[in-house]
Write an enzyme that holds these catalytic residues in place. Structure first.
Site, PDB file in Angstrom:
ATOM      1  N   SER A  18       0.829  -1.210   0.000  1.00  0.00           N
ATOM      2  CA  SER A  18       0.000   0.000   0.000  1.00  0.00           C
ATOM      3  C   SER A  18       0.862   1.259   0.000  1.00  0.00           C
ATOM      4  O   SER A  18       1.800   1.390   0.794  1.00  0.00           O
ATOM      5  CB  SER A  18      -0.924   0.017   1.222  1.00  0.00           C
ATOM      6  OG  SER A  18      -1.582   1.264   1.283  1.00  0.00           O
ATOM      7  N   ARG A  19       0.505   2.201  -0.878  1.00  0.00           N
ATOM      8  CA  ARG A  19       1.205   3.494  -0.921  1.00  0.00           C
ATOM      9  C   ARG A  19       0.502   4.519  -0.047  1.00  0.00           C
ATOM     10  O   ARG A  19       0.943   5.672   0.052  1.00  0.00           O
ATOM     11  CB  ARG A  19       1.262   4.012  -2.367  1.00  0.00           C
ATOM     12  CG  ARG A  19       2.537   3.672  -3.110  1.00  0.00           C
ATOM     13  CD  ARG A  19       2.981   2.267  -2.942  1.00  0.00           C
ATOM     14  NE  ARG A  19       4.245   2.000  -3.620  1.00  0.00           N
ATOM     15  CZ  ARG A  19       4.764   0.800  -3.748  1.00  0.00           C
ATOM     16  NH1 ARG A  19       4.139  -0.247  -3.244  1.00  0.00           N
ATOM     17  NH2 ARG A  19       5.915   0.623  -4.364  1.00  0.00           N
ATOM     18  N   LYS A  69     -12.674  -4.700   2.305  1.00  0.00           N
ATOM     19  CA  LYS A  69     -13.615  -3.608   2.007  1.00  0.00           C
ATOM     20  C   LYS A  69     -15.085  -3.985   2.214  1.00  0.00           C
ATOM     21  O   LYS A  69     -15.885  -3.150   2.611  1.00  0.00           O
ATOM     22  CB  LYS A  69     -13.419  -3.122   0.572  1.00  0.00           C
ATOM     23  CG  LYS A  69     -12.138  -2.333   0.365  1.00  0.00           C
ATOM     24  CD  LYS A  69     -12.065  -1.793  -1.057  1.00  0.00           C
ATOM     25  CE  LYS A  69     -10.850  -0.929  -1.254  1.00  0.00           C
ATOM     26  NZ  LYS A  69     -10.842  -0.245  -2.547  1.00  0.00           N
ATOM     27  N   ASN A  90     -14.201   1.979   2.049  1.00  0.00           N
ATOM     28  CA  ASN A  90     -12.732   2.047   1.981  1.00  0.00           C
ATOM     29  C   ASN A  90     -12.178   2.986   3.045  1.00  0.00           C
ATOM     30  O   ASN A  90     -10.982   3.244   3.082  1.00  0.00           O
ATOM     31  CB  ASN A  90     -12.245   2.446   0.576  1.00  0.00           C
ATOM     32  CG  ASN A  90     -12.380   3.932   0.302  1.00  0.00           C
ATOM     33  OD1 ASN A  90     -13.168   4.622   0.937  1.00  0.00           O
ATOM     34  ND2 ASN A  90     -11.620   4.435  -0.651  1.00  0.00           N
ATOM     35  N   ASP A 106     -13.969   5.860  -3.429  1.00  0.00           N
ATOM     36  CA  ASP A 106     -13.305   5.413  -4.663  1.00  0.00           C
ATOM     37  C   ASP A 106     -13.948   5.990  -5.930  1.00  0.00           C
ATOM     38  O   ASP A 106     -13.260   6.495  -6.815  1.00  0.00           O
ATOM     39  CB  ASP A 106     -13.313   3.877  -4.755  1.00  0.00           C
ATOM     40  CG  ASP A 106     -12.199   3.240  -3.928  1.00  0.00           C
ATOM     41  OD1 ASP A 106     -11.236   3.949  -3.582  1.00  0.00           O
ATOM     42  OD2 ASP A 106     -12.303   2.034  -3.644  1.00  0.00           O
ATOM     43  N   GLY A 132     -14.698  -4.341 -17.558  1.00  0.00           N
ATOM     44  CA  GLY A 132     -14.508  -4.913 -16.230  1.00  0.00           C
ATOM     45  C   GLY A 132     -15.746  -4.712 -15.372  1.00  0.00           C
ATOM     46  O   GLY A 132     -16.464  -3.715 -15.528  1.00  0.00           O
ATOM     47  N   ALA A 133     -15.996  -5.682 -14.486  1.00  0.00           N
ATOM     48  CA  ALA A 133     -17.189  -5.608 -13.634  1.00  0.00           C
ATOM     49  C   ALA A 133     -16.865  -6.076 -12.219  1.00  0.00           C
ATOM     50  O   ALA A 133     -17.694  -6.685 -11.546  1.00  0.00           O
ATOM     51  CB  ALA A 133     -18.308  -6.457 -14.241  1.00  0.00           C
ATOM     52  N   GLY A 244      -4.609   5.791 -13.339  1.00  0.00           N
ATOM     53  CA  GLY A 244      -5.330   5.589 -12.080  1.00  0.00           C
ATOM     54  C   GLY A 244      -4.763   6.304 -10.867  1.00  0.00           C
ATOM     55  O   GLY A 244      -5.350   6.235  -9.791  1.00  0.00           O
TER      56      GLY A 244
END
Ligand code: NAP
Length: 280
Positions: A18-19, A69, A90, A106, A132-133, A244
């Site tokens: 994680s950043r 999450k 989140n 998000d 994407g889903a 992103g």
């Protein structure tokens, strides 16, 4: 008297990737605040104990990342309507009374990241295609529909997943089969890759952009690498592209404000600081 020391962090398993600690601690230093944001390695079976312990430990709150999450949503005192629609949180904010509220930034972060690059764009401007889903696509769909999007084309390898989401967000989302992906994008205002294809270590996203209008905004939720071959191909045709990183940064701002009392700025130096951590 010394200023109150404020604590926040990110819970996940694993957590080393994680950043978020780099990001939030950068802002803590920049605004000369007294506090720290820490990585919290928490296994799923200890999640309830860890969340329950936040007020007792003096935490202002925390972020949640994979795989917590969804489960964490059932462990807080209240959840925003947006997070309920997304089906995941989140972020947790601990109130002065110790009550914990769950939010999900998000989707909002995504919309802001697009508007940062294309300030005139609105979700209601015209058709949007999402590839994407999974969880990220779901957060984006909720944010786009909440902001007026009425023509979302959901293109997923597993068609049943796209169908399920389309049913849930009917009539604003239409499912499209994966084999039609290159034809279904011709007239869209925004094209989003919300699959993991193109991420470092994964194959490139397999799609032809030949039919795409040059006016289409092209975005990828991936930021490692900063330019996927999908974004590079779109850029080479003259399309405006968005990676992103903006989504990550924009979802973090309101959380930081809720915990530390300052709405922080996103600067080129911060972007560079995060991306430098991916250099070997
Ligand atoms: P997820 O729930 O696991 O969903 C993955 C999606 O990728 C599914 O739709 C899956 O399709 C599709 N996919 C996987 N392999 C594929 C293939 N070979 N061909 C076509 N489609 C394929 O993941 P997620 O959490 O939604 O994350 C998706 C992406 O968003 C990841 O790259 C993640 O890093 C990124 N993300 C970025 C941010 C940010 O802040 N920038 C935040 C969250 C996520 P099936 O349904 O057919 O399996």
């Amino acid at each position: 008297m010394a200023a109150e020391f404020k604590l926040a962090g990110v819970m996940g398993w694993p957590i080393a990737q994680s950043r978020s600690p780099i990001l939030h601690n950068y802002w803590i230093e920049k605004y000369n605040l007294s506090g720290r944001y820490v990585p919290l390695a928490v296994r799923s079976e200890r999640l309830a104990d860890a969340i329950r312990g936040l007020p007792a430990l003096g935490f202002r709150g925390c972020n949640l990342t994979m795989p917590h999450k969804q489960l964490a949503m059932t462990m807080v005192d209240e959840v925003t309507d947006t997070a309920k629609r997304i089906g995941a949180i989140n972020c947790i904010v601990v109130g002065d009374d110790g009550r914990m509220s769950g939010t999900n930034n998000d989707g909002n972060g995504y919309v802001l990241s697009v508007q940062e690059v294309a300030p005139q764009w609105k979700p209601s401007d015209g058709p949007i295609a999402i590839l994407g889903a999974g969880g990220a696509a779901r957060a984006i769909i909720v944010a786009l529909v909440e902001r007026g999007a009425r023509d979302l084309r959901l293109i997923n390898r597993t068609f049943e997943k796209a169908e399920r989401l389309a049913k849930e967000f009917s009539p604003n989302v239409k499912p499209i089969t994966w084999d039609k992906r290159s034809e279904a994008i011709g007239d869209v205002v925004l094209l989003v890759n919300a699959t993991d294809q193109g991420m470092i270590g994964k194959p490139a996203l397999d799609i032809s952009l030949d039919r795409l209008s040059k006016q289409t905004l092209v975005s990828d939720l991936i930021y490692v690498p900063p330019e996927t071959s999908f974004l590079a191909a779109a850029k080479a045709r003259g399309n405006v592209t968005i990676n992103g990183l903006g989504m990550l940064l924009h979802q973090a701002r309101p959380a930081f404000e809720a915990w530390f009392g300052v709405l922080p700025e996103i600067t080129p130096d911060l972007r560079k600081r995060i991306m430098d951590t991916f250099k070997t």
